[in-house]
Design a protein around this motif. Structure first.
Motif, PDB file in Angstrom:
ATOM      1  N   ALA A  74       0.796  -1.173  -0.015  1.00 44.27           N
ATOM      2  CA  ALA A  74       0.199  -0.037   0.066  1.00 44.27           C
ATOM      3  C   ALA A  74       0.712   1.237   0.117  1.00 44.27           C
ATOM      4  O   ALA A  74       0.611   2.308  -0.553  1.00 44.27           O
ATOM      5  N   ALA A  75       1.907   1.234   0.768  1.00 41.57           N
ATOM      6  CA  ALA A  75       2.803   2.591   0.842  1.00 41.57           C
ATOM      7  C   ALA A  75       3.581   2.706  -0.509  1.00 41.57           C
ATOM      8  O   ALA A  75       3.694   3.829  -0.776  1.00 41.57           O
ATOM      9  N   TYR A  76       3.929   1.441  -1.162  1.00 38.84           N
ATOM     10  CA  TYR A  76       4.618   1.843  -2.391  1.00 38.84           C
ATOM     11  C   TYR A  76       3.511   2.339  -3.479  1.00 38.84           C
ATOM     12  O   TYR A  76       4.060   3.354  -4.286  1.00 38.84           O
ATOM     13  N   ILE A 255      -2.413  -3.546 -13.213  1.00 34.31           N
ATOM     14  CA  ILE A 255      -3.340  -4.393 -13.257  1.00 34.31           C
ATOM     15  C   ILE A 255      -3.076  -5.471 -12.193  1.00 34.31           C
ATOM     16  O   ILE A 255      -3.841  -6.126 -11.590  1.00 34.31           O
ATOM     17  N   ASP A 256      -1.901  -5.982 -11.914  1.00 33.68           N
ATOM     18  CA  ASP A 256      -1.544  -6.881 -10.931  1.00 33.68           C
ATOM     19  C   ASP A 256      -1.560  -6.359  -9.613  1.00 33.68           C
ATOM     20  O   ASP A 256      -1.633  -7.105  -8.614  1.00 33.68           O
ATOM     21  N   SER A 257      -1.834  -5.109  -9.435  1.00 36.64           N
ATOM     22  CA  SER A 257      -2.040  -4.539  -8.111  1.00 36.64           C
ATOM     23  C   SER A 257      -3.359  -4.037  -7.719  1.00 36.64           C
ATOM     24  O   SER A 257      -3.765  -3.354  -6.755  1.00 36.64           O
ATOM     25  N   LEU A 258      -4.381  -4.512  -8.681  1.00 34.99           N
ATOM     26  CA  LEU A 258      -5.600  -3.930  -8.287  1.00 34.99           C
ATOM     27  C   LEU A 258      -6.456  -4.255  -6.992  1.00 34.99           C
ATOM     28  O   LEU A 258      -7.369  -3.743  -6.503  1.00 34.99           O
ATOM     29  N   ASP A 259      -5.869  -5.558  -6.383  1.00 37.04           N
ATOM     30  CA  ASP A 259      -6.264  -6.087  -5.054  1.00 37.04           C
ATOM     31  C   ASP A 259      -6.155  -4.870  -3.982  1.00 37.04           C
ATOM     32  O   ASP A 259      -6.901  -4.722  -2.915  1.00 37.04           O
TER      33      ASP A 259
END
Length: 454
Positions: A74-76, A255-259
């Motif tokens: 989340a921080a990144y 797209i890989d981080s949508l969660d």
């Protein structure tokens, strides 16, 4: 550097297989990709002058971003990735201007001195200064985040010249691995010569260009570089390859981080940085249409509709960590009252200003949730049940804020405020505020009667 690159068919098929968008996802289940998204990613990833270079660059970029995000996903996202997406969006217009200039040449191949001058000054130079530089910010910030040295995106973006950024990235590639030719489209000697051409910085000769980077002094110190027209062409293509590789890797990583977008802080940063104003307004309009169905729900009494909408308001306030304790309504006067718990009674001008800005946020949410059912919105700040500060705003300025035609400071000047029963207004020196903002980095926030840059 020669482009396009000759490649064995078997090797090409192997590279294309590894460039499949679903094979580049490291977190998300590839089965969740819809056909349109997969086709869009294919075009981003596979369209290349040099497929092997593209594969090496994209894999390196994805691994580097994922390694950084493992520290704190989340921080990144909120500190590095999404703020950089905002930078990328703000340089898009310049990228399009460069593409237009490329279109004015014959496939960016130089056949004359005039062609060479156009490519060097109108394409290569702005590619480096206006695009390569901010694109390097993503890698500089990502490495800083990995190493626990990250300050903020503005420091990563503007804290060093592009030459220092490139040297940092190259040193990390040597240390930790990565494509050695990632940045070989960039040449600081050529860039400096073009930036300070003067009388002797650039000489266009038959079939070649002499670039001189001159450090002023007695005597001057000169670094020179001679490129053929083909070499100039090759360096432009290599820079374009790098930029397109970063664009492709960023979209796949996103797209890989949508969660992670399910977290409120990440969602807010996504809306602010990744979307432009028109996109945010379209999304807000869509959400408003859904709320309007409740606001005008047939068969439900006014009290029943207010109960449903109040629950939505409580939920929205809780998600933003700005709690409210009660909502009341005066249907005849079309006024909505929102009661807000505050820690202490305001005793100074600074206290009043801070509490007023906090109360305005509740009224913005109130207008978003209740829509046109009310013409006035009132926030009442209470300390242990004792009303200490009251703030009122009509619907119009709240609508301006929601449409991003006005900012929080504008609403602060519009608000009617009562502190311990005493009426007051806050005067805003917009000229002084504008002067301060002109010297502040980052995107400009909305203000009434001025262009908006985010």
């Amino acid at each position: 550097m020669q482009f396009p690159v000759s490649i064995d068919p078997v090797e090409y098929l192997s590279i294309i297989e590894r460039l499949r968008p679903d094979s580049l996802l490291l977190v998300r289940d590839s089965a969740g990709l819809d056909e349109d998204t997969e086709q869009r990613l294919w075009r981003k990833v596979a369209y290349s002058y040099d497929p092997a270079r593209r594969l090496a660059a994209v894999e390196y970029l994805l691994l580097t971003m994922h390694e950084a995000s493992e520290q704190d996903r989340a921080a990144y996202m909120t500190k590095v990735f999404l703020p950089w997406a905002g930078i990328k969006r703000r340089v898009h217009a310049q990228v399009m201007r460069i593409i237009d200039d490329i279109g004015r040449t014959n496939e960016i191949e130089a056949y004359s001195d005039e062609d060479a001058a156009h490519i060097a000054t109108k394409i290569y130079r702005p590619l480096v200064s206006d695009v390569f530089d901010p694109y390097m910010t993503l890698l500089v910030a990502t490495y800083a985040f990995k190493e626990g040295k990250f300050v903020d995106i503005e420091t990563s973006n503007l804290g060093a010249l592009e030459r220092s950024k490139a040297e940092l990235v190259e040193s990390r590639i040597r240390q930790f691995g990565g494509p050695a030719d990632l940045l070989n489209g960039y040449d600081p000697i050529v860039r400096n010569a073009l930036a300070h051409a003067g009388s002797d910085g650039v000489l266009y000769e038959d079939n070649s260009i002499l670039f001189r980077s001159v450090k002023r002094g007695t005597p001057p110190i000169i670094e020179s570089r001679r490129w053929s027209h083909d070499e100039l062409h090759g360096h432009v293509i290599a820079l374009l390859e790098l930029i397109m590789s970063i664009d492709a890797a960023v979209e796949i990583f996103g797209i890989d981080s949508l969660d992670v977008l399910s977290e409120r802080a990440v969602t807010d940063q996504f809306l602010y940085h990744a979307l432009d104003r028109d996109q945010r307004r379209a999304l807000s309009s869509s959400l408003g249409e859904n709320l309007k169905k409740i606001q005008t729900l047939k068969g439900a009494s006014f009290a029943e509709r207010m109960d449903l909408l109040s629950k939505i308001l409580f939920l929205q306030c809780a998600e933003r960590d700005i709690p409210c304790t009660r909502v009341a309504f005066n249907e005849k006067q079309k006024t909505c009252f929102i009661t807000v718990p505050i820690a202490v009674k305001p005793t100074s001008d600074d206290d009043i200003r801070k509490q007023a800005m906090a109360l305005i946020r509740h009224l913005i949410l109130g207008r978003s949730v209740f829509g046109s059912l009310f013409d006035r919105f009132v926030a009442e700040g209470e300390v242990d049940g004792d009303r200490s500060i009251t703030l009122m705003l009509p619907a119009a300025p709240l609508d301006e804020y929601i449409a991003e035609h006005a900012g929080l400071i504008d609403l602060l000047g519009d608000a009617e405020i009562w502190v311990a029963g005493v009426f007051m207004r806050i005067e805003v020196d917009h000229a002084a505020l504008g002067a301060v903002e002109d010297g502040t980095l980052g995107p400009r926030l909305p203000r009434r009667h001025r262009p908006f840059s985010n």
